[in-house]
Design a protein around this motif. Structure first.
Motif, PDB file in Angstrom:
ATOM      1  N   TYR A  30      -9.956  -2.851   9.379  1.00  0.00           N
ATOM      2  CA  TYR A  30      -9.961  -1.938  10.523  1.00  0.00           C
ATOM      3  C   TYR A  30      -8.596  -1.949  11.212  1.00  0.00           C
ATOM      4  O   TYR A  30      -8.021  -0.906  11.501  1.00  0.00           O
ATOM      5  CB  TYR A  30     -11.057  -2.306  11.537  1.00  0.00           C
ATOM      6  N   LEU A  31      -8.096  -3.157  11.475  1.00  0.00           N
ATOM      7  CA  LEU A  31      -6.839  -3.291  12.220  1.00  0.00           C
ATOM      8  C   LEU A  31      -5.667  -2.649  11.484  1.00  0.00           C
ATOM      9  O   LEU A  31      -4.815  -1.992  12.096  1.00  0.00           O
ATOM     10  CB  LEU A  31      -6.566  -4.763  12.505  1.00  0.00           C
ATOM     11  N   ALA A  32      -5.607  -2.824  10.160  1.00  0.00           N
ATOM     12  CA  ALA A  32      -4.520  -2.225   9.378  1.00  0.00           C
ATOM     13  C   ALA A  32      -4.626  -0.704   9.378  1.00  0.00           C
ATOM     14  O   ALA A  32      -3.617  -0.003   9.490  1.00  0.00           O
ATOM     15  CB  ALA A  32      -4.527  -2.768   7.954  1.00  0.00           C
ATOM     16  N   ALA A  33      -5.845  -0.193   9.252  1.00  0.00           N
ATOM     17  CA  ALA A  33      -6.029   1.265   9.271  1.00  0.00           C
ATOM     18  C   ALA A  33      -5.571   1.836  10.618  1.00  0.00           C
ATOM     19  O   ALA A  33      -4.866   2.846  10.672  1.00  0.00           O
ATOM     20  CB  ALA A  33      -7.495   1.610   9.012  1.00  0.00           C
ATOM     21  N   ARG A  34      -5.963   1.173  11.676  1.00  0.00           N
ATOM     22  CA  ARG A  34      -5.563   1.640  13.011  1.00  0.00           C
ATOM     23  C   ARG A  34      -4.041   1.578  13.174  1.00  0.00           C
ATOM     24  O   ARG A  34      -3.419   2.510  13.707  1.00  0.00           O
ATOM     25  CB  ARG A  34      -6.248   0.817  14.083  1.00  0.00           C
ATOM     26  N   ALA A  35      -3.430   0.500  12.708  1.00  0.00           N
ATOM     27  CA  ALA A  35      -1.976   0.378  12.802  1.00  0.00           C
ATOM     28  C   ALA A  35      -1.287   1.480  12.001  1.00  0.00           C
ATOM     29  O   ALA A  35      -0.319   2.092  12.476  1.00  0.00           O
ATOM     30  CB  ALA A  35      -1.535  -0.999  12.317  1.00  0.00           C
ATOM     31  N   ALA A  36      -1.784   1.747  10.797  1.00  0.00           N
ATOM     32  CA  ALA A  36      -1.178   2.780   9.949  1.00  0.00           C
ATOM     33  C   ALA A  36      -1.314   4.172  10.564  1.00  0.00           C
ATOM     34  O   ALA A  36      -0.490   5.051  10.304  1.00  0.00           O
ATOM     35  CB  ALA A  36      -1.809   2.754   8.557  1.00  0.00           C
ATOM     36  N   ALA A  37      -2.323   4.375  11.384  1.00  0.00           N
ATOM     37  CA  ALA A  37      -2.505   5.673  12.039  1.00  0.00           C
ATOM     38  C   ALA A  37      -1.391   5.960  13.042  1.00  0.00           C
ATOM     39  O   ALA A  37      -1.103   7.124  13.332  1.00  0.00           O
ATOM     40  CB  ALA A  37      -3.865   5.722  12.728  1.00  0.00           C
ATOM     41  N   PHE A  38      -0.755   4.906  13.546  1.00  0.00           N
ATOM     42  CA  PHE A  38       0.251   5.087  14.592  1.00  0.00           C
ATOM     43  C   PHE A  38       1.656   4.666  14.178  1.00  0.00           C
ATOM     44  O   PHE A  38       2.616   5.002  14.862  1.00  0.00           O
ATOM     45  CB  PHE A  38      -0.177   4.326  15.852  1.00  0.00           C
ATOM     46  N   GLU A  39       1.778   3.928  13.083  1.00  0.00           N
ATOM     47  CA  GLU A  39       3.087   3.472  12.604  1.00  0.00           C
ATOM     48  C   GLU A  39       3.361   4.157  11.265  1.00  0.00           C
ATOM     49  O   GLU A  39       2.790   3.778  10.254  1.00  0.00           O
ATOM     50  CB  GLU A  39       3.109   1.942  12.450  1.00  0.00           C
ATOM     51  N   HIS A  40       4.224   5.167  11.287  1.00  0.00           N
ATOM     52  CA  HIS A  40       4.419   6.001  10.099  1.00  0.00           C
ATOM     53  C   HIS A  40       5.594   5.587   9.229  1.00  0.00           C
ATOM     54  O   HIS A  40       5.958   6.308   8.295  1.00  0.00           O
ATOM     55  CB  HIS A  40       4.510   7.469  10.517  1.00  0.00           C
ATOM     56  N   ARG A  41       6.158   4.427   9.468  1.00  0.00           N
ATOM     57  CA  ARG A  41       7.203   3.913   8.583  1.00  0.00           C
ATOM     58  C   ARG A  41       6.612   3.051   7.466  1.00  0.00           C
ATOM     59  O   ARG A  41       7.346   2.541   6.627  1.00  0.00           O
ATOM     60  CB  ARG A  41       8.237   3.120   9.388  1.00  0.00           C
ATOM     61  N   ILE A  42       5.321   2.908   7.432  1.00  0.00           N
ATOM     62  CA  ILE A  42       4.630   2.137   6.399  1.00  0.00           C
ATOM     63  C   ILE A  42       4.494   3.017   5.155  1.00  0.00           C
ATOM     64  O   ILE A  42       4.051   4.163   5.249  1.00  0.00           O
ATOM     65  CB  ILE A  42       3.256   1.661   6.906  1.00  0.00           C
ATOM     66  N   ALA A  43       4.885   2.485   4.001  1.00  0.00           N
ATOM     67  CA  ALA A  43       4.858   3.262   2.757  1.00  0.00           C
ATOM     68  C   ALA A  43       3.467   3.330   2.147  1.00  0.00           C
ATOM     69  O   ALA A  43       3.135   4.292   1.453  1.00  0.00           O
ATOM     70  CB  ALA A  43       5.831   2.663   1.745  1.00  0.00           C
ATOM     71  N   ALA A  44       2.648   2.317   2.391  1.00  0.00           N
ATOM     72  CA  ALA A  44       1.298   2.282   1.834  1.00  0.00           C
ATOM     73  C   ALA A  44       0.452   1.309   2.640  1.00  0.00           C
ATOM     74  O   ALA A  44       0.967   0.376   3.251  1.00  0.00           O
ATOM     75  CB  ALA A  44       1.326   1.852   0.369  1.00  0.00           C
ATOM     76  N   CYS A  45      -0.857   1.533   2.601  1.00  0.00           N
ATOM     77  CA  CYS A  45      -1.787   0.683   3.327  1.00  0.00           C
ATOM     78  C   CYS A  45      -2.920   0.296   2.382  1.00  0.00           C
ATOM     79  O   CYS A  45      -3.445   1.146   1.646  1.00  0.00           O
ATOM     80  CB  CYS A  45      -2.328   1.436   4.541  1.00  0.00           C
ATOM     81  N   VAL A  46      -3.289  -0.983   2.399  1.00  0.00           N
ATOM     82  CA  VAL A  46      -4.400  -1.489   1.587  1.00  0.00           C
ATOM     83  C   VAL A  46      -5.449  -2.040   2.540  1.00  0.00           C
ATOM     84  O   VAL A  46      -5.162  -2.952   3.327  1.00  0.00           O
ATOM     85  CB  VAL A  46      -3.928  -2.593   0.615  1.00  0.00           C
ATOM     86  N   LEU A  47      -6.646  -1.476   2.479  1.00  0.00           N
ATOM     87  CA  LEU A  47      -7.735  -1.893   3.350  1.00  0.00           C
ATOM     88  C   LEU A  47      -8.727  -2.703   2.521  1.00  0.00           C
ATOM     89  O   LEU A  47      -9.486  -2.165   1.725  1.00  0.00           O
ATOM     90  CB  LEU A  47      -8.402  -0.668   3.977  1.00  0.00           C
ATOM     91  N   HIS A  48      -8.706  -3.995   2.732  1.00  0.00           N
ATOM     92  CA  HIS A  48      -9.424  -4.988   1.901  1.00  0.00           C
ATOM     93  C   HIS A  48     -10.484  -5.685   2.745  1.00  0.00           C
ATOM     94  O   HIS A  48     -10.265  -6.788   3.201  1.00  0.00           O
ATOM     95  CB  HIS A  48      -8.382  -5.991   1.368  1.00  0.00           C
ATOM     96  N   ASP A  49     -11.541  -5.156   3.066  1.00  0.00           N
ATOM     97  CA  ASP A  49     -12.139  -3.884   2.724  1.00  0.00           C
ATOM     98  C   ASP A  49     -12.009  -2.923   3.914  1.00  0.00           C
ATOM     99  O   ASP A  49     -11.729  -3.351   5.014  1.00  0.00           O
ATOM    100  CB  ASP A  49     -13.611  -4.074   2.388  1.00  0.00           C
ATOM    101  N   GLY A  50     -12.268  -1.660   3.669  1.00  0.00           N
ATOM    102  CA  GLY A  50     -12.150  -0.674   4.734  1.00  0.00           C
ATOM    103  C   GLY A  50     -13.259  -0.830   5.768  1.00  0.00           C
ATOM    104  O   GLY A  50     -14.404  -1.072   5.419  1.00  0.00           O
ATOM    105  N   VAL A  51     -12.895  -0.690   7.043  1.00  0.00           N
ATOM    106  CA  VAL A  51     -13.871  -0.763   8.133  1.00  0.00           C
ATOM    107  C   VAL A  51     -13.701   0.490   8.986  1.00  0.00           C
ATOM    108  O   VAL A  51     -12.629   0.730   9.541  1.00  0.00           O
ATOM    109  CB  VAL A  51     -13.671  -2.027   9.003  1.00  0.00           C
ATOM    110  N   ASP A  52     -14.759   1.260   9.102  1.00  0.00           N
ATOM    111  CA  ASP A  52     -14.731   2.502   9.856  1.00  0.00           C
ATOM    112  C   ASP A  52     -15.103   2.299  11.322  1.00  0.00           C
ATOM    113  O   ASP A  52     -14.504   2.886  12.211  1.00  0.00           O
ATOM    114  CB  ASP A  52     -15.690   3.517   9.224  1.00  0.00           C
ATOM    115  N   ASP A  53     -16.104   1.455  11.577  1.00  0.00           N
ATOM    116  CA  ASP A  53     -16.610   1.296  12.941  1.00  0.00           C
ATOM    117  C   ASP A  53     -17.061  -0.141  13.153  1.00  0.00           C
ATOM    118  O   ASP A  53     -18.198  -0.503  12.849  1.00  0.00           O
ATOM    119  CB  ASP A  53     -17.767   2.266  13.174  1.00  0.00           C
TER     120      ASP A  53
END
Length: 173
Positions: A30-53
Motif C-alpha cells: 500500500y505504502l509503495a503504491a501511494r508513494a508512486a502516485a505522488f513521486e513520478h521520478r520512480i521508473a517502476a514500482c513492485v507491490l509485493h503484494d498489492g493493497v488497495d484498502d
C-alpha cells in the motif's frame, strides 16, 4: 513519502536516475503504491503484494477479534489487557489508507503480486490492479508452486526470479 529518499538516491553517483525502483512488501504494498502516485521520478514500482484498502483489512481484523470470546485479551503477570479499544483506534486511524481515487495517479510501470491463499489481503491486489491506469502486470503466486501464502513465504527465490525478470525486461527497454 518517497521524495526525500529519491532526492538522496539522485546524489549517489552509482544510482541511475532513470532506473529507480520502489518495492513495497506486505503493508508496504500500500505504502509503495501511494508513494508512486505522488513521486513520478520512480521508473517502476513492485507491490509485493498489492493493497488497495488497508482500512478495510483493519476493520475486518478488528471484527474477527471482537467475535472471539473475550475479544483479544492478553493475560499478563498483573492483569488481562483488553485490546478491543486499541483495534477500534487502529481502524479509525486507517480510514484514509485507501488507494481509491489515487491509484490512477501512478504513472510508472507497476508489477502487482498476489498470493493465492493470502489471509491478510485476499482480493486486494486484483482490486488495486483494476484501478491502475499505468502500464501494469499482475502475477499470481500459487499454492502448488509453494508460493501461495502471504508475500510468498517459503518461495522467496521464486518471488525474486519473477520480479527481477520483470524488471530486467522493463528496464532494458
Amino acid at each position: 513519502m518517497a521524495t526525500p529518499v529519491v532526492d538522496f538516491a539522485l546524489t549517489v553517483p552509482e544510482a541511475d536516475a532513470e532506473q529507480l525502483v520502489l518495492v513495497g512488501t506486505s503493508l508496504g504494498g500500500y505504502l509503495a503504491a501511494r508513494a508512486a502516485a505522488f513521486e513520478h521520478r520512480i521508473a517502476a514500482c513492485v507491490l509485493h503484494d498489492g493493497v488497495d484498502d488497508f482500512h478495510e483489512v483493519a476493520a475486518a481484523t478488528a471484527g474477527r477479534a471482537a467475535a472471539t470470546p473475550g475479544g483479544m485479551e492478553m493475560s499478563g503477570a498483573q492483569r488481562p489487557v483488553d485490546l478491543r479499544c486499541d483495534f477500534d483506534e487502529l481502524v479509525e486511524a486507517t480510514e484514509a489508507y485507501t488507494m481509491a481515487g489515487i491509484a490512477g495517479r501512478i504513472t510508472c510501470p507497476t508489477l502487482v503480486l498476489d498470493a493465492e491463499n493470502d489471509v491478510f489481503f485476499k482480493g486486494q491486489p486484483r482490486r488495486l490492479f483494476g484501478e491502475l491506469t499505468c502500464r501494469k502486470e499482475l502475477i499470481l503466486f500459487r499454492e502448488d508452486e509453494g508460493a501461495g501464502e502471504h508475500c510468498h513465504e517459503g518461495a522467496i527465490s521464486l518471488f525474486h526470479q519473477r520480479t527481477f525478470d520483470w524488471l530486467d525486461t522493463l528496464l532494458a527497454g
